[in-house]
Design a protein around this motif. Sequence first.
Motif, PDB file in Angstrom:
ATOM      1  N   UNK A 163     -64.539 -39.437 -81.873  1.00  0.00           N
ATOM      2  CA  UNK A 163     -65.029 -38.968 -80.573  1.00  0.00           C
ATOM      3  C   UNK A 163     -64.139 -39.433 -79.443  1.00  0.00           C
ATOM      4  N   UNK A 164     -64.744 -39.668 -78.309  1.00  0.00           N
ATOM      5  CA  UNK A 164     -63.983 -40.118 -77.140  1.00  0.00           C
ATOM      6  C   UNK A 164     -63.273 -41.441 -77.424  1.00  0.00           C
TER       7      UNK A 164
ATOM      8  N   UNK B  29     -62.866 -43.959 -75.632  1.00  0.00           N
ATOM      9  CA  UNK B  29     -63.623 -45.127 -75.177  1.00  0.00           C
ATOM     10  C   UNK B  29     -64.730 -45.535 -76.150  1.00  0.00           C
ATOM     11  N   UNK B  30     -65.183 -44.573 -76.968  1.00  0.00           N
ATOM     12  CA  UNK B  30     -66.290 -44.845 -77.875  1.00  0.00           C
ATOM     13  C   UNK B  30     -65.849 -45.056 -79.316  1.00  0.00           C
ATOM     14  N   UNK B  31     -64.640 -44.628 -79.665  1.00  0.00           N
ATOM     15  CA  UNK B  31     -64.184 -44.632 -81.060  1.00  0.00           C
ATOM     16  C   UNK B  31     -64.060 -46.053 -81.595  1.00  0.00           C
ATOM     17  N   UNK B  32     -64.249 -46.172 -82.915  1.00  0.00           N
ATOM     18  CA  UNK B  32     -64.114 -47.463 -83.582  1.00  0.00           C
ATOM     19  C   UNK B  32     -63.193 -47.339 -84.792  1.00  0.00           C
ATOM     20  N   UNK B  33     -62.391 -48.367 -85.015  1.00  0.00           N
ATOM     21  CA  UNK B  33     -61.534 -48.514 -86.181  1.00  0.00           C
ATOM     22  C   UNK B  33     -61.976 -49.753 -86.947  1.00  0.00           C
TER      23      UNK B  33
ATOM     24  N   UNK C  14     -58.744 -44.618 -94.395  1.00  0.00           N
ATOM     25  CA  UNK C  14     -58.632 -43.361 -93.658  1.00  0.00           C
ATOM     26  C   UNK C  14     -57.319 -43.270 -92.889  1.00  0.00           C
ATOM     27  N   UNK C  15     -56.939 -42.032 -92.590  1.00  0.00           N
ATOM     28  CA  UNK C  15     -55.896 -41.752 -91.612  1.00  0.00           C
ATOM     29  C   UNK C  15     -56.598 -41.139 -90.416  1.00  0.00           C
ATOM     30  N   UNK C  16     -56.452 -41.774 -89.268  1.00  0.00           N
ATOM     31  CA  UNK C  16     -57.091 -41.309 -88.036  1.00  0.00           C
ATOM     32  C   UNK C  16     -56.017 -40.762 -87.099  1.00  0.00           C
ATOM     33  N   UNK C  17     -56.418 -39.916 -86.182  1.00  0.00           N
ATOM     34  CA  UNK C  17     -55.510 -39.322 -85.206  1.00  0.00           C
ATOM     35  C   UNK C  17     -56.046 -39.590 -83.808  1.00  0.00           C
TER      36      UNK C  17
ATOM     37  N   UNK D 149     -60.011 -38.636 -84.067  1.00  0.00           N
ATOM     38  CA  UNK D 149     -60.601 -37.881 -85.168  1.00  0.00           C
ATOM     39  C   UNK D 149     -60.116 -38.452 -86.492  1.00  0.00           C
ATOM     40  N   UNK D 150     -60.843 -38.131 -87.563  1.00  0.00           N
ATOM     41  CA  UNK D 150     -60.465 -38.544 -88.904  1.00  0.00           C
ATOM     42  C   UNK D 150     -59.764 -37.388 -89.592  1.00  0.00           C
TER      43      UNK D 150
END
Length: 493
Positions: free
Chosen positions: A389-390, A392-396, A418-421, A430-431
């Motif tokens: 998502x945004x 500011x809200x995304x988590x890794x 995962x590979x995230x973008x 996004x994933x």
Amino acid sequence: MELVKAKEFPNFKWLNTKEPLSLSKLKGHIVVLDFWTYCCINCMHMIAELTRLEHKYKDKPVVFIGVHSAKFYNEQDAKNIEQAIMRYEIEHPVIVDEDMSIWRAYNVNAWPTIVIIDPNGNIVYKRAGEGQYELIDDVINILLTRYSDRIVKEPIRIVREDYKFKSNDKLSFPGKISFDPDYNYIAISDSNNNRILVVKASDGRVVYKVGSSSKGLYDGSFDEARFFRPQGITWSNDASKIYVADTENHALRVIDLDKRYVKTIVGNGMQGYYSEGGYALTTSLNSPWDLAIKDNKILFIAMAGLHQIWAYYIDESVVRPFAGSGYEGLFDSSLNTAEFAQPSGLSIDGSRLYVADSESSSIRVIDIDKRYVKTIVGKDLFVFGHRDGRIDDALLQHPLGVDAHGDIVYVADTYNHAIRVIDLAKGEVSTLIGRSNAAGCRLDDSCTLMLYEPSDVKLLAKNNMLYIADTNNHLIRIFNLESKILHTLNISF
């Protein structure tokens, strides 16, 4: 001083031993407990110290036990802890500390923490942090002397588990990858085989095998040279050299492809602590984990063990801290006062140096010209997860690899498998590939074997392909960004 009795182990899962252990079974032994979590760089250093002590006291009634008290969700899985045991070649039994119950029972509050229990079951030593070899050694010696009449004559025999790699017998925990400037070849840090492979990007054929596969710090020909679990690699601009972060040797090495020779260029083989740097070969490093090169003059170093980014000035043979105060944390500021937390991945794009800051589960960026550090995604040392998502809200969750191209940043989100973008223009995360989201990939060899703690990702732009160091699967994977097919690069010697 009143002695405190050690608490008995709960009925939890044991690893690296055929039979569970208990303090009652170990009465008459000296017991050394290591509270650790496998993400932690200080714990990795402690493992090396404990291995030396285990070898020293192998015929004595001294038992070493790892208490794995996980920080990250991913580290709570016993199968993942088994992988860490294999990766770091841990020789002692490990108990999986469910919900950190043993941690709380022993009032532990930091990784690593060492607790020593005397032959009567009393706690006689407790200390947090690495660098305890001499202290532990002294305590064991004192206890062996003091309790010579009470210790068992025949130490308990612990039979280790015989873990088997689910690998292709070609790679062992590959850590990092790097393309040559023309994108024809890829260098792979074959970390647990203690070597570097150079293969054709198109078909995986090995062109150079660098390193004898034996651990060590030794300069010489490709067959003679020795590394110790190398990680980061990057090519010189003219493709004649490959620079290597020789992580557990605390050194930087250079592979000269013309001369077929490996040479140490930074570090003295000793683990260093906070310093202002200096002449490269006399300055001690601390677990250099990744590299990025700028203008063929500056080699940036993710100094995981010091929570800093360092710079090696190639022409001057000088190395010094570049960014980070050395305090572990997530704090955006100027270069000298910013805080990192075990930086483990680097990617340079123009004047911006991107950092996979693993322990803060974040992606940071250093503006080299403005001399400022800023967080793109991530919140704190203990805030992590898998959320798109945004920005500011995304988590890794403990990312180790990053590759930036303009507004698009690819992330090896290691503990999310995962590979995230990160799309900087849209402000979204996004994933692309994940265990719960295969991004539409087809069921050939692509989805039957999903990623397992990937440590690096690199874009081959001309073919629109992502190359991935699929570390715990012991493979290099290729993801076609157009067809959404994930397949395996066939390494052939």
